[in-house]
Design a protein around this motif. Structure first.
Motif, short mmCIF file in Angstrom:
data_model
loop_
_atom_site.label_atom_id
_atom_site.label_comp_id
_atom_site.label_asym_id
_atom_site.label_seq_id
_atom_site.Cartn_x
_atom_site.Cartn_y
_atom_site.Cartn_z
N PRO A 3 0.69 -1.36 0.06
CA PRO A 3 -0.28 -0.04 -0.06
C PRO A 3 0.86 1.26 0.00
N LEU A 4 2.15 1.20 0.73
CA LEU A 4 2.85 2.59 0.87
C LEU A 4 3.40 2.78 -0.60
N LEU A 5 3.73 1.84 -1.39
CA LEU A 5 4.12 1.79 -2.57
C LEU A 5 3.25 2.32 -3.37
N CYS A 6 2.05 1.91 -3.65
CA CYS A 6 1.09 2.13 -4.36
C CYS A 6 0.85 3.85 -4.04
N ASP A 7 0.69 4.03 -2.88
CA ASP A 7 0.63 5.61 -2.39
C ASP A 7 1.84 6.42 -3.19
N PHE A 8 2.65 6.05 -3.07
CA PHE A 8 3.96 6.71 -3.62
C PHE A 8 3.95 6.82 -5.08
N LEU A 9 3.48 5.76 -5.98
CA LEU A 9 3.27 5.95 -7.15
C LEU A 9 2.24 6.88 -7.66
N ILE A 10 1.06 6.99 -6.69
CA ILE A 10 0.09 7.74 -6.97
C ILE A 10 0.70 9.35 -7.03
N TYR A 11 1.50 9.55 -5.85
CA TYR A 11 2.14 10.81 -5.60
C TYR A 11 3.01 11.27 -6.53
N LEU A 12 3.61 10.32 -7.31
CA LEU A 12 4.39 10.66 -8.60
C LEU A 12 3.54 11.21 -9.57
N GLU A 13 2.50 10.55 -9.85
CA GLU A 13 1.64 10.62 -10.91
C GLU A 13 0.86 12.21 -10.61
N LYS A 14 0.30 12.22 -9.64
CA LYS A 14 -0.64 13.22 -9.19
C LYS A 14 0.15 14.86 -8.80
N GLU A 15 1.11 14.65 -7.99
CA GLU A 15 1.81 15.87 -7.59
C GLU A 15 3.21 16.05 -8.39
N LYS A 16 3.95 15.00 -8.30
CA LYS A 16 5.12 15.32 -9.13
C LYS A 16 4.90 15.48 -10.80
N ARG A 17 3.87 14.82 -11.04
CA ARG A 17 3.34 14.96 -12.57
C ARG A 17 4.66 14.33 -13.36
N TYR A 18 4.82 13.02 -12.89
CA TYR A 18 5.97 12.45 -13.80
C TYR A 18 5.27 11.81 -14.83
N SER A 19 5.96 11.37 -15.90
CA SER A 19 5.62 10.45 -17.14
C SER A 19 5.02 9.07 -16.72
N ILE A 20 4.36 8.48 -17.46
CA ILE A 20 4.04 6.92 -17.35
C ILE A 20 5.34 6.05 -17.43
N HIS A 21 6.29 6.46 -18.05
CA HIS A 21 7.69 5.49 -18.37
C HIS A 21 8.17 5.90 -16.98
N THR A 22 8.45 7.17 -16.47
CA THR A 22 9.06 7.17 -15.34
C THR A 22 8.46 6.64 -14.17
N ILE A 23 7.34 6.84 -13.77
CA ILE A 23 6.46 6.06 -13.02
C ILE A 23 6.78 4.36 -13.09
N SER A 24 6.64 3.93 -14.36
CA SER A 24 6.60 2.54 -14.51
C SER A 24 8.39 1.96 -14.07
N ALA A 25 9.00 2.88 -14.43
CA ALA A 25 10.54 2.54 -13.90
C ALA A 25 10.90 2.53 -12.37
N TYR A 26 10.12 3.76 -11.80
CA TYR A 26 10.28 3.50 -10.30
C TYR A 26 9.41 2.39 -9.76
N ARG A 27 8.41 1.82 -10.32
CA ARG A 27 7.54 0.63 -9.69
C ARG A 27 8.33 -0.45 -10.16
N GLU A 28 9.08 -0.60 -11.02
CA GLU A 28 9.75 -1.86 -11.50
C GLU A 28 10.76 -2.09 -10.37
#
Length: 297
Positions: A3-28
């Motif tokens: 759940p904490l990882l899920c929250d972090f990825l949402i933070y990257l998308e909504k607040e940091k506005r990172y691209s899908i590719h960048t978020i995918s790299a963080y997730r991996e």
């Protein structure tokens, strides 16, 4: 997923506005880390856990650059947890990434690239579109992700500018040269031949009238440049590197190039100065009468 990882990825998308590719790299990166930990709660992760994980990757042959990226992802994740009050300290903060050799970016020779662009065919709308895309990459230095996001309202052909959305959602206005504007105008006149659907706002369209994808642009750049320049590993980023290097070669201000490229830090842009200084050294060695004085004597 944790759940904490899920929250972090949402933070990257909504607040940091990172691209899908960048978020995918963080997730991996982070999923690999947590799989290695085998269920250890992020709140209980220590510096030793992370160090052992990085050592494991190196022992199994992972490139130092990839290991350094994974450490950066872990550090960013725990920084997020620290700010949220989930952990009391960032266990990755003082860990050093493995040393990696800085690779100077490749670029294409100016004369050869210009000849190649000018020799591109223009027999059909796809030819015209591809010429416009290559000219825009070389004439503006934009990233492939920025090009595919271009909408009709972002391209001002009368003023000769484009508005792009860069990393982190930062917008910038980029001026275009006459040749680039001319090829974009020609493409725009033929855009309707690609059959855009009603309300399609993308500036560049694929053969079915929809927005081009990143993979589609990468493929067409590789195919076109391979036909024109024959051998080589061609990509949109190669044209971005060529744009920056040629500007500096012609005396452009480093700060101006930084703004055009959309770099957050001047240090990122400075890598191109190594390319131009190396070229100047070669010119000096070949031309100056004192450069090889020890051999002449």
């Amino acid at each position: 997923m944790n759940p904490l990882l899920c929250d972090f990825l949402i933070y990257l998308e909504k607040e940091k506005r990172y691209s899908i590719h960048t978020i995918s790299a963080y997730r991996e990166d982070l999923e690999t880390f947590f799989e290695f930990l085998e269920g250890i709660d992020p709140k209980n992760v220590t510096k030793e856990h992370i160090r052992f994980f990085l050592g494991h990757l190196l022992r199994h042959g992972m490139a130092r650059r990839s290991v350094a990226r994974k450490l950066a992802s872990i550090r960013a994740f725990f920084k997020y947890l620290l700010h949220r009050g989930v952990v009391e300290k960032n266990p990755a903060w003082t860990l050093r990434a493995p040393k990696i050799e800085k690779k100077l970016p490749r670029f294409l020779p100016m004369e050869g690239l210009i000849r190649a662009l000018e020799s591109m065919p223009s027999q059909n709308p796809l030819d015209i579109r591809d010429r416009a895309i290559l000219e825009l990459f070389y004439g503006s230095g934009i990233r492939v992700s920025e090009l595919v996001r271009l909408n009709l309202q972002d391209v001002n052909l009368e003023q000769g500018t484009i508005r792009v959305q860069g990393k982190g959602g930062k917008e910038r206005i980029i001026p275009l040269g006459k040749v680039t504007v001319a090829t974009l105008k020609t493409y725009f006149q033929h855009r309707s031949a690609l059959g855009p659907s009603s309300g399609e706002s993308a500036f560049f369209l694929n053969a079915k009238g929809h927005r081009l994808t990143t993979r589609g642009v990468q493929t067409l750049v590789w195919k076109r440049l391979s036909l024109l320049l024959h051998q080589g590993n061609f990509s949109p980023h190669l044209l971005r590197h060529s744009f920056a290097t040629h500007l500096l070669d012609q005396g452009a201000d480093l700060e101006a190039v930084k703004e055009l490229l959309g770099h957050a830090s001047l240090s990122t842009t400075q890598i191109y100065t190594h390319l131009t200084s190396d070229r100047l050294k070669r010119v000096y060695q070949q031309a100056h009468p004192r450069a090889e004085s020890s051999k002449r004597g």
